[in-house]
Design an enzyme around this catalytic site. Structure first.
Site, PDB file in Angstrom:
ATOM      1  N   ARG A   1      -1.760  45.266  38.695  1.00  0.00           N
ATOM      2  CA  ARG A   1      -0.695  46.156  39.183  1.00  0.00           C
ATOM      3  C   ARG A   1       0.680  45.494  39.025  1.00  0.00           C
ATOM      4  O   ARG A   1       1.672  46.152  38.771  1.00  0.00           O
ATOM      5  CB  ARG A   1      -0.947  46.552  40.649  1.00  0.00           C
ATOM      6  CG  ARG A   1       0.179  47.351  41.260  1.00  0.00           C
ATOM      7  CD  ARG A   1      -0.187  48.173  42.487  1.00  0.00           C
ATOM      8  NE  ARG A   1      -1.176  47.581  43.348  1.00  0.00           N
ATOM      9  CZ  ARG A   1      -0.977  46.527  44.165  1.00  0.00           C
ATOM     10  NH1 ARG A   1       0.215  45.972  44.247  1.00  0.00           N
ATOM     11  NH2 ARG A   1      -1.953  46.070  44.898  1.00  0.00           N
TER      12      ARG A   1
ATOM     13  N   TYR B   1      14.053  69.950  35.376  1.00  0.00           N
ATOM     14  CA  TYR B   1      12.599  70.024  35.246  1.00  0.00           C
ATOM     15  C   TYR B   1      12.012  70.455  36.599  1.00  0.00           C
ATOM     16  O   TYR B   1      12.361  69.890  37.640  1.00  0.00           O
ATOM     17  CB  TYR B   1      12.057  68.662  34.814  1.00  0.00           C
ATOM     18  CG  TYR B   1      10.553  68.620  34.708  1.00  0.00           C
ATOM     19  CD1 TYR B   1       9.903  69.271  33.658  1.00  0.00           C
ATOM     20  CD2 TYR B   1       9.779  67.970  35.651  1.00  0.00           C
ATOM     21  CE1 TYR B   1       8.519  69.253  33.564  1.00  0.00           C
ATOM     22  CE2 TYR B   1       8.402  67.940  35.560  1.00  0.00           C
ATOM     23  CZ  TYR B   1       7.777  68.593  34.511  1.00  0.00           C
ATOM     24  OH  TYR B   1       6.414  68.572  34.420  1.00  0.00           O
TER      25      TYR B   1
ATOM     26  N   ASP C   1      17.540  61.888  32.713  1.00  0.00           N
ATOM     27  CA  ASP C   1      16.201  62.131  32.181  1.00  0.00           C
ATOM     28  C   ASP C   1      16.370  62.437  30.693  1.00  0.00           C
ATOM     29  O   ASP C   1      16.921  63.462  30.303  1.00  0.00           O
ATOM     30  CB  ASP C   1      15.587  63.319  32.937  1.00  0.00           C
ATOM     31  CG  ASP C   1      14.161  63.636  32.492  1.00  0.00           C
ATOM     32  OD1 ASP C   1      13.802  63.310  31.337  1.00  0.00           O
ATOM     33  OD2 ASP C   1      13.417  64.238  33.285  1.00  0.00           O
TER      34      ASP C   1
ATOM     35  N   LYS D   1       5.563  63.216  26.610  1.00  0.00           N
ATOM     36  CA  LYS D   1       6.169  64.121  25.638  1.00  0.00           C
ATOM     37  C   LYS D   1       6.386  63.396  24.294  1.00  0.00           C
ATOM     38  O   LYS D   1       5.407  62.984  23.690  1.00  0.00           O
ATOM     39  CB  LYS D   1       7.460  64.687  26.217  1.00  0.00           C
ATOM     40  CG  LYS D   1       7.341  65.137  27.695  1.00  0.00           C
ATOM     41  CD  LYS D   1       6.327  66.249  27.889  1.00  0.00           C
ATOM     42  CE  LYS D   1       5.972  66.493  29.362  1.00  0.00           C
ATOM     43  NZ  LYS D   1       7.076  66.662  30.278  1.00  0.00           N
TER      44      LYS D   1
END
Ligand SMILES: *Cc1c(COP(=O)(O)O)cnc(C)c1O
Length: 400
Positions: A66, A119, A191, A216
């Protein structure tokens, strides 16, 4: 706060000496020629969740997955290089990256100014997530930078924009908004999912934090979920990295590898996405059944000049309205054969959808209509197929 170890691969990423396409292939994946190393040309997938040490009091370079993972670090270095950033962090989704950024950079009582065409998931995170913890968000039409400044109040801490927006393809003047953010001591988050670093580099335009949905264009093949944050400030990086580790929403090794693989072709894919999108936009603009086409690469786009001034291209996303009612939009969509009727975007295949009933269904109808998301609006992620096939498909589907 965790401080960055001196040997960290991202520590002071040097200014890029090589071109974008070269870095897309090579950055973060230099073959390791040290004694005993294999010289892998592609970064290997490191699956171990923990790393052994020889002495109790001497941790090695890696401790626990992690916190650090070599495959993820290779990707973080590649992403940083492409955004002209000093530091990069990779997350398990775009939303995980956003959640971590908000967790790291805001506290109760803080105020955020956000683009009103945002978004859907981001708006939901602000309204149904962080609002519960006392973070207030105001939405403004950021196509007009002065409205961003008007919304500033003493508790303001952050400005959050996308450019172009989803699905209305509106642009925010990133340089002008960065100026306003600097003047008022606000963190500007951009973004950059729609254009990818190939066409737009918000940090170079004055932004503080870049957000990506890796799902994306960066992944590019509709087969990996991921997100990223990119920054230049070491102080911001340390805060974000601390919360990446404490919240744990890291990108897994296999997904990091898939993303490294996807990014190698980012430059060639983006060129083809754009070429096809422009041809599709020009075809639609002339079609009698289409009432408006929203694509920053068209001269008819109200912010075409801004698009040229702040980005090196217009990308592969566009939206348009068919004449008639919502049912006509549905008929058209269901007649398509090459375009796939699906949410998401940025993959090699052309995807098409109706925001009102698909990606933006979580917004109230009144709210959708207020900002221009009509029932006849159709959003297209233009893929890299043969453009003649795409146009022929649109043409036959428009003959309902
Ligand atoms: C998809 C998307 C997100 C969210 O990313 P996920 O990877 O789906 O969590 C955020 N912003 C934009 C612009 C997006 O398209």
């Amino acid at each position: 706060m965790a401080t960055l170890p001196q040997h960290h691969p991202l520590k002071g990423n040097p200014a890029p000496a090589q071109g974008f396409a070269t870095r897309a292939v090579h950055a973060g994946e230099k073959p390791d020629f040290r004694e005993g190393a294999t010289g892998d040309v592609a970064a290997p997938i490191h699956l171990a969740t923990t790393y052994a040490r020889q002495k109790v009091a001497q941790p090695g370079r890696y401790e626990y997955v992690r916190s650090q993972n070599p495959t993820r670090e290779a990707l973080e270095a590649k992403l940083a290089s492409l955004e002209n950033a000093r530091y990069g962090l990779a997350f398990s989704s775009g939303m995980a990256a956003e959640t971590t950024a908000l967790l790291a950079l805001l506290k109760a009582g803080d105020h955020v100014i956000a683009f009103d065409d945002l978004y859907g998931g981001t708006k939901r995170l602000f309204e149904q997530g962080f609002a519960n913890f006392g973070v207030e968000t105001s939405y403004v039409d950021a196509t007009n930078a002065s409205l961003v400044e008007k919304a500033v109040k003493p508790s303001s801490k952050m400005v959050w924009v996308e450019s172009p927006t989803n699905p209305l393809m509106k642009l925010a003047d990133i340089r002008a908004i960065a100026e306003i953010a600097r003047k008022h001591g606000l963190i500007l988050v951009v973004d950059n999912t729609f254009l990818s670093p190939y066409f737009q580099k918000p940090l170079d335009l004055g932004a503080d934090v870049v957000v990506h949905s890796i799902t994306k264009y960066l992944g590019g093949h509709s087969d990996v979920l991921g997100g990223a944050l990119l920054v230049n400030s070491e102080q911001l990086y340390e805060r974000l990295q601390f919360h990446q580790n404490s919240s744990g929403a890291v990108l897994p090794p296999f997904d990091s590898y898939l993303t490294l693989r996807g990014i190698k072709t980012l430059a060639v894919r983006m060129e083809q996405h754009q070429k096809n999108a422009l041809a599709v936009a020009q075809f639609l603009e002339k079609h009698p059944k289409v009432s408006r086409v929203l694509y920053p690469g068209l001269e008819s786009h109200p912010q075409h000049e801004l698009a040229k001034a702040q980005a090196s291209g217009f990308g592969g996303m566009l939206s348009f309205d068919v004449k008639g009612a919502g049912a006509d939009a549905e008929t058209f969509l269901e007649r398509l054969r090459v375009f796939t009727l699906a949410e998401s975007l940025g993959g090699v295949e052309s995807l098409i959808e109706q925001p009102a009933q698909m990606t933006h269904v979580s917004l109230e109808k009144a709210e959708r209509e207020k900002i221009g998301i009509t029932d006849t609006l159709i959003r297209v992620s233009v893929g890299i197929e043969e453009v003649a096939d795409l146009i022929a498909d649109l043409k036959q589907a428009l003959e309902w």
